[in-house]
Write an enzyme that holds these catalytic residues in place. Structure first.
Site, PDB file in Angstrom:
ATOM      1  N   LYS A 145      69.581  47.325   7.193  1.00 26.72           N
ATOM      2  CA  LYS A 145      70.144  48.233   6.188  1.00 26.72           C
ATOM      3  C   LYS A 145      71.400  48.918   6.708  1.00 26.72           C
ATOM      4  O   LYS A 145      71.385  49.516   7.792  1.00 26.72           O
ATOM      5  CB  LYS A 145      69.098  49.272   5.766  1.00 26.72           C
ATOM      6  CG  LYS A 145      67.986  48.628   4.965  1.00 26.72           C
ATOM      7  CD  LYS A 145      67.031  49.637   4.366  1.00 26.72           C
ATOM      8  CE  LYS A 145      66.022  48.916   3.484  1.00 26.72           C
ATOM      9  NZ  LYS A 145      64.959  49.805   2.987  1.00 26.72           N
ATOM     10  N   SER A 200      80.351  51.619   1.187  1.00 25.49           N
ATOM     11  CA  SER A 200      79.347  50.591   1.491  1.00 25.49           C
ATOM     12  C   SER A 200      79.885  49.596   2.514  1.00 25.49           C
ATOM     13  O   SER A 200      81.090  49.353   2.573  1.00 25.49           O
ATOM     14  CB  SER A 200      79.007  49.843   0.202  1.00 25.49           C
ATOM     15  OG  SER A 200      78.303  48.653   0.470  1.00 25.49           O
ATOM     16  N   ALA A 201      78.982  48.986   3.288  1.00 24.44           N
ATOM     17  CA  ALA A 201      79.381  47.939   4.232  1.00 24.44           C
ATOM     18  C   ALA A 201      79.485  46.574   3.553  1.00 24.44           C
ATOM     19  O   ALA A 201      79.932  45.604   4.167  1.00 24.44           O
ATOM     20  CB  ALA A 201      78.366  47.859   5.372  1.00 24.44           C
ATOM     21  N   GLU A 258      72.848  58.433   0.989  1.00 27.99           N
ATOM     22  CA  GLU A 258      72.603  57.292   1.881  1.00 27.99           C
ATOM     23  C   GLU A 258      71.110  56.999   2.019  1.00 27.99           C
ATOM     24  O   GLU A 258      70.304  57.926   2.045  1.00 27.99           O
ATOM     25  CB  GLU A 258      73.117  57.621   3.297  1.00 27.99           C
ATOM     26  CG  GLU A 258      74.402  56.947   3.673  1.00 27.99           C
ATOM     27  CD  GLU A 258      74.313  55.442   3.822  1.00 27.99           C
ATOM     28  OE1 GLU A 258      73.200  54.895   3.870  1.00 27.99           O
ATOM     29  OE2 GLU A 258      75.368  54.799   3.890  1.00 27.99           O
ATOM     30  N   ASP A 259      70.762  55.715   2.163  1.00 27.32           N
ATOM     31  CA  ASP A 259      69.360  55.358   2.400  1.00 27.32           C
ATOM     32  C   ASP A 259      69.114  54.840   3.815  1.00 27.32           C
ATOM     33  O   ASP A 259      67.971  54.542   4.163  1.00 27.32           O
ATOM     34  CB  ASP A 259      68.906  54.278   1.409  1.00 27.32           C
ATOM     35  CG  ASP A 259      69.542  52.935   1.724  1.00 27.32           C
ATOM     36  OD1 ASP A 259      70.770  52.885   1.947  1.00 27.32           O
ATOM     37  OD2 ASP A 259      68.812  51.925   1.761  1.00 27.32           O
ATOM     38  N   ASP A 318      76.549  55.467  -1.113  1.00 29.48           N
ATOM     39  CA  ASP A 318      76.264  54.141  -0.578  1.00 29.48           C
ATOM     40  C   ASP A 318      75.792  53.283  -1.766  1.00 29.48           C
ATOM     41  O   ASP A 318      75.457  53.821  -2.834  1.00 29.48           O
ATOM     42  CB  ASP A 318      75.181  54.260   0.503  1.00 29.48           C
ATOM     43  CG  ASP A 318      74.727  52.917   1.016  1.00 29.48           C
ATOM     44  OD1 ASP A 318      75.589  52.077   1.329  1.00 29.48           O
ATOM     45  OD2 ASP A 318      73.492  52.697   1.107  1.00 29.48           O
ATOM     46  N   LEU A 319      75.783  51.968  -1.600  1.00 27.93           N
ATOM     47  CA  LEU A 319      75.398  51.097  -2.721  1.00 27.93           C
ATOM     48  C   LEU A 319      73.961  50.580  -2.586  1.00 27.93           C
ATOM     49  O   LEU A 319      73.063  50.978  -3.331  1.00 27.93           O
ATOM     50  CB  LEU A 319      76.372  49.909  -2.798  1.00 27.93           C
ATOM     51  CG  LEU A 319      76.048  48.859  -3.845  1.00 27.93           C
ATOM     52  CD1 LEU A 319      76.210  49.409  -5.260  1.00 27.93           C
ATOM     53  CD2 LEU A 319      76.947  47.630  -3.672  1.00 27.93           C
ATOM     54  N   ASP A 320      73.769  49.697  -1.577  1.00 29.34           N
ATOM     55  CA  ASP A 320      72.472  49.037  -1.413  1.00 29.34           C
ATOM     56  C   ASP A 320      71.406  50.072  -1.038  1.00 29.34           C
ATOM     57  O   ASP A 320      71.542  50.768  -0.033  1.00 29.34           O
ATOM     58  CB  ASP A 320      72.562  47.984  -0.295  1.00 29.34           C
ATOM     59  CG  ASP A 320      73.531  46.862  -0.640  1.00 29.34           C
ATOM     60  OD1 ASP A 320      73.208  46.067  -1.524  1.00 29.34           O
ATOM     61  OD2 ASP A 320      74.618  46.800  -0.033  1.00 29.34           O
ATOM     62  N   LYS A 377      79.022  51.830  10.179  1.00 26.18           N
ATOM     63  CA  LYS A 377      78.211  53.036  10.265  1.00 26.18           C
ATOM     64  C   LYS A 377      77.329  52.898  11.521  1.00 26.18           C
ATOM     65  O   LYS A 377      76.850  51.796  11.751  1.00 26.18           O
ATOM     66  CB  LYS A 377      77.307  53.174   9.025  1.00 26.18           C
ATOM     67  CG  LYS A 377      78.080  53.238   7.699  1.00 26.18           C
ATOM     68  CD  LYS A 377      77.127  53.083   6.510  1.00 26.18           C
ATOM     69  CE  LYS A 377      77.910  53.027   5.196  1.00 26.18           C
ATOM     70  NZ  LYS A 377      77.066  52.791   4.014  1.00 26.18           N
ATOM     71  N   THR A 398      69.153  46.192  -3.674  1.00 25.04           N
ATOM     72  CA  THR A 398      69.515  44.819  -3.309  1.00 25.04           C
ATOM     73  C   THR A 398      68.909  44.395  -1.972  1.00 25.04           C
ATOM     74  O   THR A 398      69.007  43.226  -1.606  1.00 25.04           O
ATOM     75  CB  THR A 398      71.048  44.680  -3.216  1.00 25.04           C
ATOM     76  OG1 THR A 398      71.538  45.859  -2.598  1.00 25.04           O
ATOM     77  CG2 THR A 398      71.671  44.520  -4.584  1.00 25.04           C
TER      78      THR A 398
HETATM   79  C1  G6P Z   1      74.865  46.865   3.049  1.00 27.53           C
HETATM   80  C2  G6P Z   1      73.406  46.456   3.227  1.00 27.53           C
HETATM   81  C3  G6P Z   1      73.253  45.528   4.412  1.00 27.53           C
HETATM   82  C4  G6P Z   1      74.214  44.344   4.290  1.00 27.53           C
HETATM   83  C5  G6P Z   1      75.651  44.859   4.219  1.00 27.53           C
HETATM   84  C6  G6P Z   1      76.658  43.722   4.059  1.00 27.53           C
HETATM   85  O1  G6P Z   1      75.203  47.778   4.026  1.00 27.53           O
HETATM   86  O2  G6P Z   1      72.592  47.598   3.406  1.00 27.53           O
HETATM   87  O3  G6P Z   1      71.928  45.087   4.482  1.00 27.53           O
HETATM   88  O4  G6P Z   1      74.072  43.475   5.380  1.00 27.53           O
HETATM   89  O5  G6P Z   1      75.759  45.742   3.100  1.00 27.53           O
HETATM   90  O6  G6P Z   1      76.496  43.151   2.794  1.00 27.53           O
HETATM   91  P1  G6P Z   1      77.251  41.845   2.267  1.00 27.53           P
HETATM   92  O7  G6P Z   1      77.012  41.916   0.783  1.00 27.53           O
HETATM   93  O8  G6P Z   1      78.698  41.972   2.620  1.00 27.53           O
HETATM   94  O9  G6P Z   1      76.605  40.676   2.925  1.00 27.53           O
HETATM   95 MG    MG Z   2      72.203  51.396   1.933  1.00 25.30          MG
END
Ligand code: G6P
Ligand code: MG
Length: 217
Positions: free
Chosen positions: A45, A114-115, A169-170, A9-11, A145, A17
């Site tokens: 998240k 990542s989303a 994943e967090d 996962d990224l964030d 997810k 972020t």
């Molecule tokens: C991640 C973060 C979410 C965020 C989503 C969409 O999953 O954990 O908090 O809303 O990405 O991010 P974006 O950059 O597309 O707004």
């Molecule tokens: Mg995350």
């Protein structure tokens, strides 16, 4: 354990972020006349931008026309991107480069799951894009997810069966997505929130090269 690929996962896993998402959502909430707390930000998240705005408007009891909704989505993202624009490699979370380098040195395929629709831009800003063989992000996922879609696409693109993949994943929804995909889930963060994870570590400094070796042998 015979693990053949790793999906990150990224964030909250590679970079923190969440604080920038929070500041951008809080600004919008304040403009609309209500407060948005760090505790409420936890709900965001792993959740898509559109769904975040729906939840935010529920919190503030605000109803929006489609035009307003679209405008606020754009406004939030522009504010968020202003923070992203200032990011550099100093914002990579501790020991993430060590783990990426170790796995890369062993030729282990790696994907992002990542989303976020901003995932590519963020990885480029912090200089980590070249580690990933494939990016699955908010631009190519249709189901959020805890649906396993994001990670199943990643496994498929890497050519590795789901049961030979590890996911870092967090977010609880992300751990559930990994479990639903039949993958080995590793929670990064608070164990009380991520109790459904197969393994749990507070951050990557706790993930030793020996542990990675045990996963891949
Ligand atoms: C991640 C973060 C979410 C965020 C989503 C969409 O999953 O954990 O908090 O809303 O990405 O991010 P974006 O950059 O597309 O707004
Ligand atoms: Mg995350």
């Amino acid at each position: 354990m015979g693990i053949k690929a790793f999906i990150f996962d990224l964030d909250g896993v590679i970079v923190d972020t969440a604080k920038y998402h929070y500041l951008a959502w809080k600004k919008l909430a304040n403009e609309l006349g209500f407060e948005f707390t760090l505790e409420q930000n936890e709900l965001f998240k792993g959740v898509s931008r559109k769904r975040c705005l729906e939840i935010l408007l529920d919190i503030g009891n605000v109803t929006a026309t489609q035009d307003q909704f679209d405008t606020w989505m754009v406004e939030k993202n522009e504010d968020y991107l202003a923070y992203i624009d200032k990011m550099d490699s100093s914002e990579i979370l501790p020991d993430v480069p060590r783990v990426l380098n170790y796995l890369k040195g062993k030729d282990i395929p790696m994907a992002l799951g990542s989303a976020s629709k901003n995932a590519r831009a963020i990885l480029e800003k912090v200089g980590l894009i070249s580690y990933f063989d494939y990016l699955v992000d908010g631009t190519n996922v249709t189901k959020a997810k805890p649906d396993p879609e994001v990670f199943l696409i990643g496994a498929n693109k890497l050519g590795v069966p789901p049961n030979a993949c590890v996911v870092f994943e967090d977010a609880l929804a992300g751990i559930q997505a990994a479990n639903n995909a039949g993958m080995t889930s590793i929670g990064i963060g608070d164990e009380s929130i991520l109790s459904e994870a197969r393994y749990n570590y507070i951050d990557f400094t706790q993930i030793s090269n020996d542990f990675l070796d045990r996963l891949i042998t």
